[in-house]
Design an enzyme around this catalytic site. Structure first.
Site, PDB file in Angstrom:
ATOM      1  N   TRP A 187      39.772  37.572  34.768  1.00 33.42           N
ATOM      2  CA  TRP A 187      39.257  37.136  33.481  1.00 33.42           C
ATOM      3  C   TRP A 187      38.956  38.303  32.465  1.00 33.42           C
ATOM      4  O   TRP A 187      39.049  38.140  31.418  1.00 33.42           O
ATOM      5  CB  TRP A 187      37.729  36.352  33.803  1.00 33.42           C
ATOM      6  CG  TRP A 187      37.989  35.265  34.918  1.00 33.42           C
ATOM      7  CD1 TRP A 187      37.493  35.157  35.927  1.00 33.42           C
ATOM      8  CD2 TRP A 187      38.923  34.177  34.710  1.00 33.42           C
ATOM      9  NE1 TRP A 187      37.750  34.168  36.563  1.00 33.42           N
ATOM     10  CE2 TRP A 187      38.974  33.416  35.829  1.00 33.42           C
ATOM     11  CE3 TRP A 187      39.915  33.729  33.676  1.00 33.42           C
ATOM     12  CZ2 TRP A 187      39.289  32.446  36.236  1.00 33.42           C
ATOM     13  CZ3 TRP A 187      40.681  32.635  34.132  1.00 33.42           C
ATOM     14  CH2 TRP A 187      40.407  31.856  35.350  1.00 33.42           C
ATOM     15  N   ASP A 188      38.456  39.273  33.130  1.00 32.92           N
ATOM     16  CA  ASP A 188      38.409  40.481  32.071  1.00 32.92           C
ATOM     17  C   ASP A 188      39.663  40.971  31.445  1.00 32.92           C
ATOM     18  O   ASP A 188      39.712  41.166  30.266  1.00 32.92           O
ATOM     19  CB  ASP A 188      37.981  41.877  32.705  1.00 32.92           C
ATOM     20  CG  ASP A 188      36.474  41.965  32.971  1.00 32.92           C
ATOM     21  OD1 ASP A 188      35.522  41.321  32.243  1.00 32.92           O
ATOM     22  OD2 ASP A 188      36.034  42.329  34.062  1.00 32.92           O
ATOM     23  N   LEU A 189      40.621  40.881  32.216  1.00 30.79           N
ATOM     24  CA  LEU A 189      42.131  41.442  31.777  1.00 30.79           C
ATOM     25  C   LEU A 189      42.652  40.342  30.668  1.00 30.79           C
ATOM     26  O   LEU A 189      43.074  40.524  29.420  1.00 30.79           O
ATOM     27  CB  LEU A 189      42.975  41.485  32.840  1.00 30.79           C
ATOM     28  CG  LEU A 189      42.700  42.649  33.907  1.00 30.79           C
ATOM     29  CD1 LEU A 189      43.674  42.806  35.112  1.00 30.79           C
ATOM     30  CD2 LEU A 189      42.810  44.171  33.044  1.00 30.79           C
TER      31      LEU A 189
END
Length: 405
Positions: free
Chosen positions: A164-166
């Site tokens: 989700w960060d990426l």
């Protein structure tokens, strides 16, 4: 790296994964990305993994290709300096990426009062301003309950990849370019907020998974390494190697059947069950109880090298399982891959670093640039972006407002 975004200057104030990833993508496409940090480093400056000397491999990997200025953000003078960088005049600037809170000295309204056409991309945890990280978002959208083998029962499995960060970082880079185009057409700036939690639940919905559970009234079961809705899973070869095999398209399916020599057996199963596996991947999934053992037995009789020579000419979709260390020495993935170049980083470690993952045949691919030392470009930025003279820069150093790397 490429020169596609030459003439674009982005100021970045960020930490952890999503926000630095946004700036990294922009830098790899040619934007000048200047990040400002607290003197001595922000909260992620020493995060693991670290080199033997304690330097963060994490930090330097996410910030390659950027410029760095170190500022005492705890002082009013330092905050004014950061504000001046963000709102510096000129068509190249006025682009700001951050994961700082909505309120405070980096609030968009406060900055836009100094530069009305400012574009702010603000990466957030939750839309209400509350804190969230990749793991705390992932646990809420249901993936840990459907990851892993059925034998786990009610146990949960946290992922290792901060997906989700990426994804949020990449989407934020897209959002900045969209807002910059809007500004170019209209002259209007704006703030775009990209919450991690919204990115996660929107992605679940975009894959049809939210609709699925609402339609069926039940959660998807755990399937281990079996791919949902298609023929795909891991198999073991005769020489003890493990591979992943997928057959989604008709060509992949027919190629696999031919390469494994199981055509007659497949035809017999189709006749017995009154189905055809040639066109519909869902039908293959529904009948995996008989197809998986058939393929499993065929693969178990042959070595990995033998299977590779049979699979590749027929367009079979497969891949060997490798450790990350093996991947690091894989010629196709890293050692002979043109997106990589071996570079000495500020940590003193020399290793392959990637540039832009995109390949643009019509454009020159430039070698990837190393990460900056903290504060390496302080004097250059003060002079070129803010137009300060050497005396003024010297006074800022003497008063501890800035530091050089």
């Amino acid at each position: 790296m490429y020169r596609l975004l030459g003439g674009m200057r982005v100021i970045e104030a960020s930490s952890f994964v999503a926000s630095p990833t946004c700036g990294m993508h922009l830098a790899q496409m040619g934007a000048e990305v200047i990040r400002f940090d607290q003197i001595g480093g922000g909260p992620d400056f020493r995060r693991w993994p670290r080199a033997g000397n304690g330097a963060s491999l994490y930090w330097e990997s996410l910030n390659k290709g950027k410029k760095s200025i170190a500022i005492n953000l705890g002082s009013a003078e330092g905050r004014e300096l950061a504000t001046a960088l963000i709102t510096a005049p000129g068509p190249a600037g006025g682009l700001f990426v951050t994961n700082y809170p909505v309120d405070g000295f980096l609030a968009h309204a406060r900055l836009a009062a100094l530069r009305p056409d400012l574009v702010t991309i603000r990466i957030m945890g939750r839309a209400d301003g509350g804190p969230a990280l990749d793991y705390t978002v992932n646990c809420a959208v249901g993936y840990p309950q459907i990851t892993g083998p059925e034998s786990l029962g009610e146990e949960v499995v946290n992922h290792v990849l901060p997906g989700w960060d990426l994804l949020t970082g990449a989407y934020a880079a897209f959002a900045l370019l969209a807002a910059e185009r809007h500004r170019r057409d209209t002259g209007a700036g704006q703030e775009v907020r990209v919450p991690l939690s919204d990115m996660a639940i929107a992605s679940v919905a975009n894959l049809g998974m939210l609709a699925e559970v609402l339609d069926t009234g039940a959660d998807r079961p755990r399937l281990g390494n079996q791919v949902y809705g298609a023929f795909g899973r891991d198999f073991m070869t005769a020489d003890g190697k493990r591979l992943m095999l997928m057959a989604i398209t008709p060509r992949q399916w027919t190629g696999m059947v031919e390469a494994l020599g199981i055509g007659e057996a497949v035809v017999a199963i189709e006749a017995e069950r009154g189905v055809s596996f040639a066109r519909d991947e869902g039908v293959r999934y529904e009948h995996r109880d008989t197809l998986v053992p058939l393929v499993e037995q065929a693969i178990a009789r042959r070595t990995l090298a033998d299977l590779a020579s049979a699979f590749d000419p027929l367009g079979v979709c497969w891949g060997p399982y490798q450790t990350m260390r093996e991947a690091a020495y894989d010629p196709d993935l890293v050692r002979a891959n043109p997106i990589f170049a071996e570079v000495e980083q500020p940590s003193g470690a020399r290793y392959p670093i990637p540039g832009a993952p995109a390949t643009i045949p019509q454009a020159e691919r430039l070698p990837p640039a190393r990460a900056p030392r903290l504060g390496e470009h302080t004097d250059e930025i003060l002079a070129e972006v803010l137009g300060l003279g050497s005396g003024e820069v010297g006074k800022l150093h003497d008063s501890g407002i800035v530091a050089a790397g």
